[in-house]
Design an enzyme around this catalytic site. Structure first.
Site, PDB file in Angstrom:
ATOM      1  N   HIS A 266       0.856  -1.198   0.000  1.00 53.36           N
ATOM      2  CA  HIS A 266       0.000   0.000   0.000  1.00 53.36           C
ATOM      3  C   HIS A 266       0.888   1.244   0.000  1.00 53.36           C
ATOM      4  O   HIS A 266       1.696   1.402  -0.892  1.00 53.36           O
ATOM      5  CB  HIS A 266      -0.943  -0.083   1.213  1.00 53.36           C
ATOM      6  CG  HIS A 266      -2.035   0.935   1.272  1.00 53.36           C
ATOM      7  ND1 HIS A 266      -2.434   1.709   0.222  1.00 53.36           N
ATOM      8  CD2 HIS A 266      -2.839   1.304   2.316  1.00 53.36           C
ATOM      9  CE1 HIS A 266      -3.422   2.501   0.592  1.00 53.36           C
ATOM     10  NE2 HIS A 266      -3.688   2.283   1.865  1.00 53.36           N
ATOM     11  N   HIS A 307      -2.235  -2.331  -9.469  1.00 49.34           N
ATOM     12  CA  HIS A 307      -3.202  -1.650  -8.598  1.00 49.34           C
ATOM     13  C   HIS A 307      -4.457  -2.495  -8.536  1.00 49.34           C
ATOM     14  O   HIS A 307      -4.849  -3.112  -9.525  1.00 49.34           O
ATOM     15  CB  HIS A 307      -3.549  -0.258  -9.156  1.00 49.34           C
ATOM     16  CG  HIS A 307      -4.173   0.635  -8.150  1.00 49.34           C
ATOM     17  ND1 HIS A 307      -5.508   0.588  -7.873  1.00 49.34           N
ATOM     18  CD2 HIS A 307      -3.634   1.549  -7.322  1.00 49.34           C
ATOM     19  CE1 HIS A 307      -5.778   1.474  -6.929  1.00 49.34           C
ATOM     20  NE2 HIS A 307      -4.660   2.070  -6.569  1.00 49.34           N
ATOM     21  N   ASP A 365       2.830   5.489  -6.802  1.00 50.66           N
ATOM     22  CA  ASP A 365       4.085   5.413  -6.031  1.00 50.66           C
ATOM     23  C   ASP A 365       5.317   5.323  -6.905  1.00 50.66           C
ATOM     24  O   ASP A 365       6.439   5.441  -6.405  1.00 50.66           O
ATOM     25  CB  ASP A 365       4.027   4.181  -5.109  1.00 50.66           C
ATOM     26  CG  ASP A 365       2.965   4.365  -4.037  1.00 50.66           C
ATOM     27  OD1 ASP A 365       2.034   3.551  -3.969  1.00 50.66           O
ATOM     28  OD2 ASP A 365       3.055   5.367  -3.305  1.00 50.66           O
TER      29      ASP A 365
HETATM   30  C1  SDX Z   1      -1.366   2.135  -3.362  1.00 54.13           C
HETATM   31  O1  SDX Z   1      -6.161   0.897  -3.136  1.00 54.13           O
HETATM   32  C2  SDX Z   1      -5.603   2.015  -3.415  1.00 54.13           C
HETATM   33  O2  SDX Z   1      -6.241   2.902  -3.958  1.00 54.13           O
HETATM   34  C3  SDX Z   1      -4.158   2.157  -3.002  1.00 54.13           C
HETATM   35  C4  SDX Z   1      -3.485   3.447  -3.436  1.00 54.13           C
HETATM   36  C5  SDX Z   1      -4.061   4.653  -2.708  1.00 54.13           C
HETATM   37  O3  SDX Z   1      -3.908   5.768  -3.225  1.00 54.13           O
HETATM   38  O4  SDX Z   1      -4.568   4.470  -1.565  1.00 54.13           O
HETATM   39  O5  SDX Z   1      -3.629   3.642  -4.833  1.00 54.13           O
HETATM   40  C6  SDX Z   1      -1.987   3.446  -3.091  1.00 54.13           C
HETATM   41  O6  SDX Z   1      -1.345   1.303  -2.486  1.00 54.13           O
HETATM   42  C7  SDX Z   1      -0.829   1.843  -4.749  1.00 54.13           C
HETATM   43  C8  SDX Z   1      -0.254   0.394  -4.883  1.00 54.13           C
HETATM   44  C9  SDX Z   1       1.164   0.410  -4.330  1.00 54.13           C
HETATM   45  N1  SDX Z   1       1.699  -0.955  -4.210  1.00 54.13           N
HETATM   46  C10 SDX Z   1       2.696  -1.398  -5.010  1.00 54.13           C
HETATM   47  O7  SDX Z   1       3.203  -0.747  -5.932  1.00 54.13           O
HETATM   48  C11 SDX Z   1       3.223  -2.789  -4.636  1.00 54.13           C
HETATM   49  C12 SDX Z   1       3.301  -3.656  -5.900  1.00 54.13           C
HETATM   50  N2  SDX Z   1       1.943  -3.941  -6.373  1.00 54.13           N
HETATM   51  C13 SDX Z   1       1.332  -5.189  -5.945  1.00 54.13           C
HETATM   52  O8  SDX Z   1       1.611  -5.551  -4.628  1.00 54.13           O
HETATM   53  C14 SDX Z   1      -0.132  -5.302  -6.369  1.00 54.13           C
HETATM   54  O9  SDX Z   1      -0.200  -4.887  -7.673  1.00 54.13           O
HETATM   55  C15 SDX Z   1      -1.214  -4.586  -5.577  1.00 54.13           C
HETATM   56  C16 SDX Z   1      -1.186  -4.954  -4.138  1.00 54.13           C
HETATM   57  C17 SDX Z   1      -1.066  -3.110  -5.722  1.00 54.13           C
HETATM   58  C18 SDX Z   1      -2.557  -5.004  -6.163  1.00 54.13           C
HETATM   59  O10 SDX Z   1      -2.701  -6.346  -5.877  1.00 54.13           O
HETATM   60  P1  SDX Z   1      -4.032  -7.149  -6.333  1.00 54.13           P
HETATM   61  O11 SDX Z   1      -5.038  -6.264  -6.948  1.00 54.13           O
HETATM   62  O12 SDX Z   1      -4.449  -7.982  -5.174  1.00 54.13           O
HETATM   63  O13 SDX Z   1      -3.489  -7.995  -7.520  1.00 54.13           O
HETATM   64  P2  SDX Z   1      -2.997  -9.461  -7.343  1.00 54.13           P
HETATM   65  O14 SDX Z   1      -2.053  -9.529  -6.217  1.00 54.13           O
HETATM   66  O15 SDX Z   1      -4.181 -10.347  -7.353  1.00 54.13           O
HETATM   67  O16 SDX Z   1      -2.134  -9.666  -8.688  1.00 54.13           O
HETATM   68  C19 SDX Z   1      -2.775 -10.047  -9.886  1.00 54.13           C
HETATM   69  C20 SDX Z   1      -1.679 -10.711 -10.705  1.00 54.13           C
HETATM   70  C21 SDX Z   1      -0.948 -11.815  -9.945  1.00 54.13           C
HETATM   71  O17 SDX Z   1      -0.402 -12.706 -10.913  1.00 54.13           O
HETATM   72  P3  SDX Z   1      -1.269 -14.050 -11.284  1.00 54.13           P
HETATM   73  O18 SDX Z   1      -1.536 -14.760  -9.965  1.00 54.13           O
HETATM   74  O19 SDX Z   1      -2.521 -13.531 -11.944  1.00 54.13           O
HETATM   75  O20 SDX Z   1      -0.369 -14.825 -12.220  1.00 54.13           O
HETATM   76  O21 SDX Z   1      -0.660  -9.732 -11.019  1.00 54.13           O
HETATM   77  C22 SDX Z   1       0.549 -10.103 -10.391  1.00 54.13           C
HETATM   78  C23 SDX Z   1       0.217 -11.093  -9.307  1.00 54.13           C
HETATM   79  O22 SDX Z   1       1.319 -11.948  -9.050  1.00 54.13           O
HETATM   80  N3  SDX Z   1       1.109  -8.861  -9.851  1.00 54.13           N
HETATM   81  C24 SDX Z   1       2.395  -8.502  -9.957  1.00 54.13           C
HETATM   82  C25 SDX Z   1       2.454  -7.218  -9.383  1.00 54.13           C
HETATM   83  N4  SDX Z   1       1.245  -6.862  -8.931  1.00 54.13           N
HETATM   84  C26 SDX Z   1       0.415  -7.880  -9.220  1.00 54.13           C
HETATM   85  N5  SDX Z   1       3.472  -9.131 -10.480  1.00 54.13           N
HETATM   86  C27 SDX Z   1       4.637  -8.457 -10.408  1.00 54.13           C
HETATM   87  N6  SDX Z   1       4.778  -7.216  -9.886  1.00 54.13           N
HETATM   88  C28 SDX Z   1       3.717  -6.571  -9.366  1.00 54.13           C
HETATM   89  N7  SDX Z   1       3.863  -5.355  -8.847  1.00 54.13           N
END
Ligand code: SDX
Length: 425
Positions: A266, A307, A365
């Site tokens: 997050h 996201h 971010d």
């Molecule tokens: C913020 O909610 C908000 O609005 C938050 C925010 C705000 O202003 O409050 O926008 C701020 O938190 C932005 C996000 C910051 N976080 C990151 O940058 C960390 C990296 N991102 C991931 O951890 C992830 O993308 C999330 C947590 C942001 C979203 O996760 P989801 O929606 O639960 O997606 P998921 O984990 O189900 O992933 C879907 C697929 C998976 O692969 P498969 O199982 O389908 O094969 O995408 C992959 C994941 O492994 N994946 C990634 C990835 N993010 C998702 N693979 C590599 N790198 C990534 N960053």
């Protein structure tokens, strides 16, 4: 409010269940499932991927179209034409202020920027090398100790004063967190400075040397705060709403939001992005990190990408990238090595089928850390900046809930543990 209905047929229940369906101003319709409990049923939605936990009028996100509206105004227009304090007013009051309302709001915030002198003693309990978010959680929660008794959360005016206090004091506390970590004396806010100038003054000036704050850096700081101001029902905002639904005081609720924001999935991502870019170190290493991010057996994720809602692009990331270019070019830092790595990483990732197929694009971010670093803010302070910027959003949602006919939040569960069993004789 129900203008449509959903019919649910459940094996084992004779009659089909009729559930009201509500339409919002924009966005998906919602199915009201509250009556399911009386039929002995719960819904199941870990992570709340398909669950609207509340009705709200504050912010709307269209993840597929990359749209972010604060009280109907697009984030791109607010970033270009508004400023942070005006956006705070908009989030809390629902309308942009006229000139007189804005002047009164700015003056009110200025007059709440100091914290109780005794609060400075709270810092001494922390190690100097404590993570700034640990200290921020502690000192913001401690504000409850100074206002708890004088606060009736069901009094509109008391809630507004709490909102003013929190918006005004978060930068002061954030700067104190930084000063404490480097062993420098706390700086008092200065009423002649703008909100973001004041923050940079408290961060980087000392009693021995009070420099004029660069208008370029002050404007960049204001833009960073504005782009972080609110984001609908994200994890930390939902935490604030849940804490607030118990009747906890707003300072404690905001402290719970800060704790939730800290996680690297997050708000902690901005710090994690900079650490990742530093670890990549050179453009030649990017492919190896992309491979790690795609490897299911490797927990590494590309920080700053992906996201929960935006599956196309995060409109804040676009504005942040533009701000990044402006600030670095005005500072003569366009050859910043981390920026070069970030731009190469973005190009490679957004052309890679793994990321495109999963809708993984740069989020808010990804570039914010590069701007913060150019302003001179240390990496471990990045999420404290995020928490400071997000404060008006947390407060607006808390206030919207407390002003409504709310009930304590208490999710149910799918229990798969042991059935009743007796203690061995
Ligand atoms: C913020 O909610 C908000 O609005 C938050 C925010 C705000 O202003 O409050 O926008 C701020 O938190 C932005 C996000 C910051 N976080 C990151 O940058 C960390 C990296 N991102 C991931 O951890 C992830 O993308 C999330 C947590 C942001 C979203 O996760 P989801 O929606 O639960 O997606 P998921 O984990 O189900 O992933 C879907 C697929 C998976 O692969 P498969 O199982 O389908 O094969 O995408 C992959 C994941 O492994 N994946 C990634 C990835 N993010 C998702 N693979 C590599 N790198 C990534 N960053």
């Amino acid at each position: 409010m129900a203008d449509k209905k959903a019919i649910l047929k459940v094996d084992g229940i004779d009659e089909a269940l009729e559930l009201p369906v509500y339409e919002g101003t924009v966005g998906p319709d919602v199915v009201d499932v509250r009556s399911l409990t009386s039929k002995g049923l719960f819904t199941y939605d870990p992570g709340f991927m398909s669950t609207a936990a509340t009705e709200s009028k504050i912010t709307y996100i269209d993840g597929a179209a990359g749209i972010l509206l604060h009280r109907g105004y697009p984030i791109e227009q607010l970033a270009e034409k508004s400023d942070y304090l005006e956006t705070c007013y908009l989030l809390i009051h629902g309308e942009l202020p006229n000139a007189e309302q804005k002047a009164t709001f700015v003056s009110t915030i200025k007059n709440h920027t100091m914290v109780h002198e005794q609060l400075s003693h709270f810092f001494n309990g922390f190690r100097r090398d404590a993570h700034p978010m640990a200290v921020m959680c502690g000192v913001v929660g401690a504000l409850s100790a100074f206002y708890h008794d004088s606060l009736d959360i069901h009094d509109d005016h008391h809630r507004l004063v709490s909102a003013h206090r929190l918006i005004a004091k978060m930068p002061t506390l954030a700067a104190m967190v930084y000063k404490y970590s480097i062993g420098q004396p706390f700086m008092y806010p200065r009423n002649e400075l703008s909100y973001s100038e004041n923050f940079l003054h408290m961060m980087f000036n000392t009693p021995c040397d009070e420099k004029k704050i660069s208008p370029i850096l002050a404007k960049a700081m204001d833009r960073i705060f504005l782009l972080h101001a609110d984001h609908e029902q994200n994890a930390s905002t939902s935490t604030v709403r849940l804490a607030g639904s118990t009747g906890a005081n707003p300072f404690a609720c905001i402290a719970s939001g800060i704790a939730a924001l800290w996680g690297p999935a997050h708000g902690g991502a901005n710090e994690a992005v900079l650490n990742m870019l530093a670890e990549i170190g050179d453009e030649s290493n990017i492919d190896a990190f992309i491979a790690k991010a795609k490897d299911k057996d490797d927990p590494f994720r590309l920080m700053g990408f992906g996201h929960r809602v935006y599956k196309n692009f995060d409109p804040r990331a676009k504005v942040m990238k533009q701000t990044c270019d402006e600030v670095l070019s005005e500072l003569g830092m366009l050859d910043d090595p981390l920026l070069k790595i970030a731009m190469k990483l973005e190009k490679i990732a957004t052309e890679d089928e793994y990321f495109v197929k999963r809708g993984l694009y740069p989020n808010v971010d990804f570039y914010s850390g590069i701007i913060l670093k150019a302003i001179g803010i240390p990496t471990e302070m990045f999420t404290v900046i995020f928490a400071t910027g997000r404060t008006p959003g947390w407060i607006a949602h808390w206030n919207e809930m407390i002003s409504s006919d709310y009930r304590i939040g208490r999710p149910r569960q799918l229990y798969t543990g042991h059935a009743k069993r007796d203690y061995p004789a």
